[in-house]
Structures are given as structure tokens and as C-alpha cells.
Design an enzyme around this catalytic site. Structure first.
Site, mmCIF file in Angstrom:
data_model
loop_
_atom_site.group_PDB
_atom_site.id
_atom_site.type_symbol
_atom_site.label_atom_id
_atom_site.label_comp_id
_atom_site.label_asym_id
_atom_site.label_seq_id
_atom_site.Cartn_x
_atom_site.Cartn_y
_atom_site.Cartn_z
ATOM 1 N N TRP A 1 -4.409 -1.332 -4.344
ATOM 2 C CA TRP A 1 -4.457 0.117 -4.529
ATOM 3 C C TRP A 1 -4.850 0.513 -5.948
ATOM 4 C CZ3 TRP A 1 -5.245 2.993 -0.678
ATOM 5 C CH2 TRP A 1 -4.658 2.746 0.573
ATOM 6 N N ASP B 1 5.912 3.126 8.500
ATOM 7 C CA ASP B 1 5.449 1.754 8.749
ATOM 8 C C ASP B 1 6.347 0.975 9.713
ATOM 9 O OD1 ASP B 1 3.665 2.561 6.824
ATOM 10 O OD2 ASP B 1 4.544 1.367 5.215
ATOM 11 N N ASN C 1 -7.981 0.167 5.650
ATOM 12 C CA ASN C 1 -6.909 -0.474 4.899
ATOM 13 C C ASN C 1 -5.918 -1.145 5.850
ATOM 14 O OD1 ASN C 1 -6.315 2.660 4.653
ATOM 15 N ND2 ASN C 1 -4.314 1.759 4.275
ATOM 16 N N ASP C 2 -4.638 -0.883 5.782
ATOM 17 C CA ASP C 2 -3.615 -1.730 6.407
ATOM 18 C C ASP C 2 -3.906 -2.117 7.859
ATOM 19 O OD1 ASP C 2 -2.557 -0.798 4.066
ATOM 20 O OD2 ASP C 2 -0.766 0.082 4.957
ATOM 21 N N TRP D 1 -10.402 6.629 1.215
ATOM 22 C CA TRP D 1 -9.175 6.881 1.963
ATOM 23 C C TRP D 1 -9.127 8.351 2.370
ATOM 24 C CZ3 TRP D 1 -4.992 10.029 1.974
ATOM 25 C CH2 TRP D 1 -3.878 9.626 2.716
ATOM 26 N N GLN E 1 -5.759 0.997 9.663
ATOM 27 C CA GLN E 1 -5.944 2.282 9.003
ATOM 28 C C GLN E 1 -7.437 2.490 8.746
ATOM 29 O OE1 GLN E 1 -2.905 4.554 7.596
ATOM 30 N NE2 GLN E 1 -2.952 3.766 9.673
ATOM 31 N N GLU F 1 6.570 -0.920 1.458
ATOM 32 C CA GLU F 1 5.786 -0.542 2.623
ATOM 33 C C GLU F 1 5.641 -1.730 3.568
ATOM 34 O OE1 GLU F 1 2.908 3.038 1.279
ATOM 35 O OE2 GLU F 1 2.204 1.071 0.591
#
Length: 463
Positions: free
Chosen positions: A273, A129, A12-13, A37, A29, A184
Site C-alpha cells: 500500500w 474482511d 488487490n486483495d 483503487w 478486489q 486486515e
């Protein structure tokens, strides 16, 4: 694919984006153990050109008591030696989130955690973050500035430091905009308005994810605010948040540190998400967007964030444009699963314009409505309906109803990105057109000429 995906497992990110010693480094991530996840660690890939990617061993691995959440990397030329320094969120098993540090002396290939971690701790559970930038304050003094969020409070917190270790709280921004979301992955970049260095504005970008018992069915998205930053405080030009990407699948975008050239380059995660863990891809799940060069353009009296995709010029340069007479009966092409289309038309001549992409089970329907000026993008079909009830969708973004229109459409397997009018409006979507041939049909309300460039994307195998 020219988009970055892991060879296998969950992504992810984007984290720790940095250009260093001729390579674009992307940390991200990553679950090193599976396709969902969990076990959050930092994966790592690098590229000489933002098209061909080499995946490296896991950079920062989780432990039984600490997961490695999002963060950033800077090249510390001021300290001892010549190091890359990562500032990231430690998500501890007791529920606390705080900021920690690791250093690398070999260009990001191996990392040593600071034994004194965490280096910045508020004692809260949603402090995360960190993005670190270098900038000057009102007196001209240069130092490091760290942005992080108190996610539930919808606040961006600013800290200053001379040594990347001791941090002073400077100010905060927010809350503003919609409630029922967490904030975020903030970032802050200076941009000259219309290229004028005397008119620099600052773009504060952040991602919002719906929370609560009845979260917004559209799911997560990215927003931005234009304002001024004096090295301590960010002051917005107007209230509220503005949509950065109108599609359903662009999140957690941040810019590269030390990018060559003048313009910042952003990379985002292409998912949502709302259904990220249900999207059918294997052996990997999760992908990055095309890299985007950011700029500011004045539109209708406001500074507007523009995103120009990088990495498509090579495909387009080798394909000659053609002017096609198009009618309500339309014209069509057969595409592969990896293609780029560039279309241009005058809506005063064409009236409404419709582009439809069809795969085995699914479709993407792109329409320019000249009465409203809106560009709408719909996705649907049997495969979409099987993913999640909220996956079939129809989104819209504003365009000028009378001005010439230009559309750049990049289809890279399950990843679709649409850039309108040289990046004035952008929409990113996951799609399920399949790996086989894709048909593209173009129709206009009235007979008119449409300029078209159709090219195959050169697939780049990752190592």
C-alpha cells in the site's frame, strides 16, 4: 505469465478463494472502471491447475451507496439446494462497515444478494474482511466459524453459526504486536507439526498496514501467530506477531476453501500500500502471488510456518540440474523475463554467495552472508527510483549459517518470489527488470561447486 493478473484495471486483495467442481476460483478486489483503487467490486477468475486462468465477468459490483470489500466463500452443503455462499464486507457510503451475504447456484458465475443484508453488524466503521471456516468445538460439534477484524483496534473477532445467517460472538484475539497499524484479512488454518496428525497447531494469519501521520516507510506486510483453537477461542503459544513473508510485496493472503489434498493453499496480493497506485503496469495494475502450500515445521524448538510454491514443478522437471564450479569471478546466464532458478550450495565450502539479476535499468541483488546466516535481497536502479522514494529497498531473512542452503527464485515479469530452504523463509518483491533479456550472475567467496537448475517459465495466456 503464470501469476494471476486481471486483463485490465486494478486488482488487490484475493477474496472468496474456493475449489469447486474441479476449478480453483479466485474472486478479488477489483475496480471495473480504471487502473487505480476505487469502485470496489469482486472480480472473478478460475483455473483448472493454478497456472492457466480464465477471467469471468464481475461477480459482485459496487453501487452508489455500497462498495464490496473483502470476504470469503464456502460451499453450503447443509442448506437448501447446493449453493456457494459469499460472506463479504459492505462498506456503506455513511462510513459503516458490516458483513453481508450473497449466494450462487451456478458454481460462482452469478450471484444474488441477500435482501436482509447486512447479516452481521456491529455499527462500527472498521469491521471487515470476514473469513469463514468449518470446524468442531471442544464437544465435537461442527459449525461455521467466522473471523473478522476490528481493524483500528487490532483485534480478530470470532463468531459461530449453524446456518451462516445467525452469528454468535465467541471470543476475540489481540491487540498484540506493533502499534501504528491496522489489522486486515485474517485467516485460521489447522496444520500438523512435522506432518504428525497428533500434533496439530493452528496458524492465525493476518495483514498489517501502517497508519497515522508518519507511517512505517516499509509499508504493509503479513504476519502469523501459532496457537490452539478449541472452536471458540484462539490461544497463542507465544506473544507477538511473526513475519510471514520477508519481502515488500505480499499482502492479504488467505487460503482456499475445500482445497483438494491435505495442505491448505494460500494466495496473496503482490503489492504494498506504500506505492501500489504508483507501480507502472498497464493495462492492469495488481497481481496475485504464486499459490503456496502451507505446512508447519519445527525449527530451533518452535513451530514455523513453511510455504512451498505450487506451479513451478513443470518447468523444473524438464531442466536437468548441473554442478557448476563457481569462483569470485562467477558464472552467468542470460534469462528471459519469465524464468525460474534453483540453486543449492554448502556455505562451509562457498563462503558468501551472491546472485545478481540485471535488466535494462534495474537490478536485484541476493546475498547469503555466512557470518550472520542472513539472506539479503536488494532492489534498485533508475526505474525503481522513479516509482516511489520507498521502492528501492534492502530486506533480510534469517538462514542457518552452516547448513546447506537451497534457493528457488521465480521471476515472472515484474513479479519476483524467492523461497529459501524449501519454503522455510520467503520473500516476494515487485521488480522492474523490463521485458527483455535479464542477465543472472552467480559468485562465491571461495571456489566451490553450486548445483543449478535454470528453466524458462511457460507463459500461459489468460482468456
Amino acid at each position: 505469465m503464470i501469476h494471476l493478473t486481471p486483463e485490465r484495471h486494478w486488482m488487490n486483495d484475493p477474496n472468496g478463494l474456493v475449489f469447486h467442481e474441479g476449478l480453483w476460483h479466485v474472486f478479488f478486489q477489483f475496480n471495473p472502471e480504471g487502473n487505480n483503487w476505487g469502485n470496489m467490486s469482486w472480480g472473478h477468475a478460475s483455473s483448472p491447475d493454478l497456472r492457466s486462468w480464465t477471467e469471468h465477468p464481475v461477480a459482485l459490483r459496487c453501487t452508489p451507496t455500497e462498495q464490496i470489500y473483502s470476504g470469503s466463500i464456502v460451499h453450503d452443503r447443509m442448506g437448501e439446494g447446493d449453493e456457494l455462499r459469499a460472506i463479504y464486507t459492505s462498506a456503506y457510503s455513511n462510513g459503516k462497515q458490516a458483513q453481508s451475504e450473497a449466494t450462487s447456484a451456478d458454481g460462482g458465475m452469478t450471484w444474488t444478494r441477500n435482501p436482509n443484508n447486512p447479516i452481521l453488524d456491529r455499527g462500527t466503521s472498521d469491521f471487515r474482511d470476514p473469513k469463514v471456516i468449518r470446524c468442531a468445538d471442544a464437544e465435537g460439534r461442527e459449525r461455521w466459524v467466522l473471523l473478522a477484524v476490528e481493524a483500528e483496534d487490532r483485534q480478530v473477532l470470532f463468531y459461530g453459526s449453524d446456518d451462516l445467517t445467525t452469528w454468535e460472538h465467541l471470543s476475540s484475539f489481540g491487540p498484540t504486536g506493533p502499534v501504528g497499524v491496522v489489522w486486515e484479512c485474517p485467516d485460521l488454518v489447522p496444520l500438523p507439526l512435522d506432518g504428525d496428525p497428533a500434533r496439530v497447531r493452528w496458524a492465525l494469519t493476518l495483514s498489517t498496514n501502517p497508519v497515522g501521520e508518519e507511517p512505517d516507510r516499509d509499508g504493509s506486510s503479513m504476519s502469523y501467530v501459532i496457537g490452539d483453537f478449541d472452536g471458540r477461542t484462539f490461544t497463542a503459544e507465544d506473544a507477538g506477531l511473526r513475519r510471514l513473508d520477508h519481502g515488500r510485496d505480499f499482502y492479504a493472503g488467505v487460503s482456499f476453501a475445500d482445497a483438494p489434498g491435505v495442505a491448505p493453499v494460500m494466495l496473496g496480493w503482490m503489492s504494498n500500500w506504500r506505492y501500489a497506485d504508483q507501480f507502472p503496469s498497464s493495462p492492469w495494475r495488481g497481481a496475485m502471488s504464486l499459490p503456496r502450500e502451507l505446512s508447519l515445521r519445527e525449527l530451533r524448538g518452535r513451530a514455523h510456518l513453511v510455504q512451498r510454491p505450487l506451479g513451478l514443478d513443470e518447468a523444473l522437471l524438464h531442466s536437468a540440474p548441473s554442478s557448476l564450479p563457481v569462483t569470485a569471478e562467477g558464472t552467468s546466464w542470460s534469462l528471459g523475463a519469465h524464468a525460474v532458478l534453483e540453486l543449492a550450495w554448502d556455505p562451509r565450502e562457498t563462503g558468501d554467495v551472491k546472485l545478481v539479476l540485471r535488466g535494462q535499468d534495474d537490478f536485484v541483488d541476493v546475498r547469503h552472508h555466512t557470518d550472520s546466516g542472513e539472506l539479503t535481497i536488494g532492489r534498485g536502479g533508475r526505474a525503481s527510483e522513479a516509482v516511489h522514494p520507498d521502492f528501492p529497498s534492502l530486506i533480510s531473512m534469517p538462514l542457518d549459517a552452516s547448513a546447506p542452503a537451497r534457493l528457488l527464485v521465480c521471476l515472472d515479469g515484474p513479479l519476483l518470489e524467492v523461497f529459501a530452504n524449501d519454503g522455510e523463509q520467503v520473500a516476494s518483491h515487485l521488480v522492474l527488470l523490463g521485458g527483455g533479456p535479464v542477465s543472472a550472475s552467480l559468485t562465491t567467496e571461495r571456489p566451490a561447486l553450486v548445483t543449478a537448475v535454470v528453466a524458462a517459465l511457460t507463459q500461459v495466456r489468460q482468456h
